[in-house]
Design an enzyme around this catalytic site. Sequence first.
Site, mmCIF file in Angstrom:
data_model
loop_
_atom_site.group_PDB
_atom_site.id
_atom_site.type_symbol
_atom_site.label_atom_id
_atom_site.label_comp_id
_atom_site.label_asym_id
_atom_site.label_seq_id
_atom_site.Cartn_x
_atom_site.Cartn_y
_atom_site.Cartn_z
ATOM 1 N N CYS A 1 -1.219 -2.221 35.878
ATOM 2 C CA CYS A 1 -1.933 -3.365 35.730
ATOM 3 C C CYS A 1 -1.831 -4.283 36.790
ATOM 4 O O CYS A 1 -0.666 -4.735 37.318
ATOM 5 C CB CYS A 1 -1.777 -4.097 34.352
ATOM 6 S SG CYS A 1 -2.853 -3.549 33.237
ATOM 7 N N SER B 1 5.550 -4.422 24.920
ATOM 8 C CA SER B 1 6.450 -3.812 26.114
ATOM 9 C C SER B 1 7.314 -5.200 26.642
ATOM 10 O O SER B 1 6.323 -6.254 27.079
ATOM 11 C CB SER B 1 5.727 -3.168 27.256
ATOM 12 O OG SER B 1 6.589 -2.689 28.011
ATOM 13 N N GLY C 1 1.698 -9.737 32.448
ATOM 14 C CA GLY C 1 2.466 -10.780 31.985
ATOM 15 C C GLY C 1 3.523 -10.150 31.239
ATOM 16 O O GLY C 1 3.662 -8.863 30.951
ATOM 17 N N CYS D 1 9.497 -8.772 38.885
ATOM 18 C CA CYS D 1 10.104 -7.628 39.228
ATOM 19 C C CYS D 1 9.465 -7.241 40.669
ATOM 20 O O CYS D 1 8.193 -7.390 40.650
ATOM 21 C CB CYS D 1 9.634 -6.450 38.291
ATOM 22 S SG CYS D 1 10.099 -7.136 36.586
ATOM 23 N N CYS E 1 2.808 -13.410 36.320
ATOM 24 C CA CYS E 1 4.158 -13.280 35.574
ATOM 25 C C CYS E 1 5.187 -13.830 36.205
ATOM 26 O O CYS E 1 5.148 -13.750 37.328
ATOM 27 C CB CYS E 1 4.314 -11.712 35.335
ATOM 28 S SG CYS E 1 5.889 -11.422 34.513
ATOM 29 N N ASN F 1 3.719 3.873 40.806
ATOM 30 C CA ASN F 1 2.151 3.801 41.565
ATOM 31 C C ASN F 1 2.444 2.934 42.586
ATOM 32 O O ASN F 1 2.816 1.750 42.388
ATOM 33 C CB ASN F 1 1.360 3.272 40.427
ATOM 34 C CG ASN F 1 0.963 4.500 39.599
ATOM 35 O OD1 ASN F 1 0.292 5.583 39.935
ATOM 36 N ND2 ASN F 1 0.956 4.234 38.230
ATOM 37 N N SER G 1 10.972 -1.767 29.283
ATOM 38 C CA SER G 1 11.100 -1.445 30.879
ATOM 39 C C SER G 1 12.281 -1.740 31.255
ATOM 40 O O SER G 1 12.748 -2.616 31.632
ATOM 41 C CB SER G 1 10.184 -2.536 31.542
ATOM 42 O OG SER G 1 8.833 -2.265 31.272
ATOM 43 N N LEU G 2 13.179 -0.452 31.489
ATOM 44 C CA LEU G 2 14.648 -0.486 31.747
ATOM 45 C C LEU G 2 14.487 -0.336 33.227
ATOM 46 O O LEU G 2 15.112 -1.342 33.928
ATOM 47 C CB LEU G 2 15.465 0.684 30.992
ATOM 48 C CG LEU G 2 16.969 0.496 31.052
ATOM 49 C CD1 LEU G 2 17.253 -0.937 30.210
ATOM 50 C CD2 LEU G 2 17.604 1.701 30.271
ATOM 51 N N HIS G 3 14.195 0.648 33.839
ATOM 52 C CA HIS G 3 13.916 1.088 35.366
ATOM 53 C C HIS G 3 15.248 0.959 35.891
ATOM 54 O O HIS G 3 15.162 0.972 37.335
ATOM 55 C CB HIS G 3 13.052 0.079 35.996
ATOM 56 C CG HIS G 3 11.621 -0.090 35.612
ATOM 57 N ND1 HIS G 3 11.055 1.057 34.488
ATOM 58 C CD2 HIS G 3 10.809 -1.249 35.254
ATOM 59 C CE1 HIS G 3 9.986 0.502 33.967
ATOM 60 N NE2 HIS G 3 9.741 -0.779 34.244
ATOM 61 N N CYS H 1 -4.666 -1.167 26.915
ATOM 62 C CA CYS H 1 -3.632 -2.050 27.570
ATOM 63 C C CYS H 1 -3.973 -3.546 27.875
ATOM 64 O O CYS H 1 -4.914 -3.560 28.508
ATOM 65 C CB CYS H 1 -3.113 -1.256 28.931
ATOM 66 S SG CYS H 1 -1.882 -1.808 29.784
#
Length: 356
Positions: free
Chosen positions: A342, A200, A168, A125, A121, A299, A223-225, A114
């Site tokens: 990360c 991603s 990022g 989010c 970033c 997490n 990444s929809l979430h 990864c």
Amino acid sequence: MSSIPAITGLDTDELETRFNQLGQPGYRAAQVLDWIYAKGAVDFESMTNLPASLRTELSSHFTISPLSPVDGTRSGDTTRKYLFKLNDGRYIETVLIPASPALYGERSDRYTLCVSSQVGCAYGCRFCASGLDGFARNLDAGEITAQVLAVSRLSGKKINNIVFMGMGEPLANLQNLLKAISIINAPWGIGIGARHMTVSTSGLAPQIRKFADHPLQVRLAVSLHGASDEVRETIMPVNKKHPIDELLDSLHYYKSKKKQKITFEYILIEDINDSSEQARLLASIASSLKAKVNLIPYNRVEGLPWKRPGEPVQEAFLKILTSRGIQATLRREKGHDIEAACGQLRLRKERGEKVP
Ligand code: SAH
Ligand code: SF4
């Protein structure tokens, strides 16, 4: 950024041009690339088939290692995290993960790396550690490829897959990303197939179209979430700029250009996006694109209020997807692995906190 560029960001043509400028024959480029990628050389001194004067000259023009490992590298049940210091003193993380069957359906003796694409970033989010201190800078192509070389060397493992899911937003650094992908892919470079790389994105629709136009068959994860604008925009500010309809249009475009299935990543966060209504909406989005879904229990991030729902809620959410014919998986790891998302180790380091 380092004033000396990383040689791991140059391709054969660029290197030949540089050698010609230095008054050297073009074939030196192939020799140097062979030392770096096939023989794993970490300095120019060891390149014994080059004249000594050239080795010295190369050291003054290029670095081979634009990042160095620092304390803080740790292993959990499943993953091994590497913290690297860049030449400008910033930190990034790279995570080695044994096989990712959810993504590739592969044997467990395989390794996925990864990789980070930026320092920090800009997309902020609400649930993510990478964006907590904002954006610092893009990584250059050499710093991206160097993560793969460094972890191969440090771990002694052969890396089979690359996921751009570290710190990022990779599509906000598209030019350097594509350059790095071509070097990681090249037979003279790291030699990992395009189908074994996944980018991603948080959903930058215009860049998804540009990425789709790139000839390599690299995979895309989104990444929809959140399966409605209402829910998604409470946790992902990017949704205000590129709402779900615009995102889906760009994904249909991607699909018209590529053979691989798109993957939706969906973190389950208690009472935010884990309702059965969201699951049904997600199922219909995934089905319209014939996409896969990876459900990831959230997490915890220190300082943030979010947490994962209990297992029964996770399983119920999964069942709504699978009963509608969606290819979906739920990550069922034991406990919360070493700050597995990360960005968290690096955040501590940059804030001058102790890395436990
Ligand atoms: N910026 C890109 C790639 C990096 S993030 C993107 O957002 O897709 C890689 C994945 O980790 C994303 O799906 C992100 O939403 C997820 N993630 C971030 N924080 C997390 C956390 N605390 N728990 C679980 N997943 C997390
Ligand atoms: Fe950036 Fe991705 Fe984290 Fe959002 S989830 S803040 S886009 S790294």
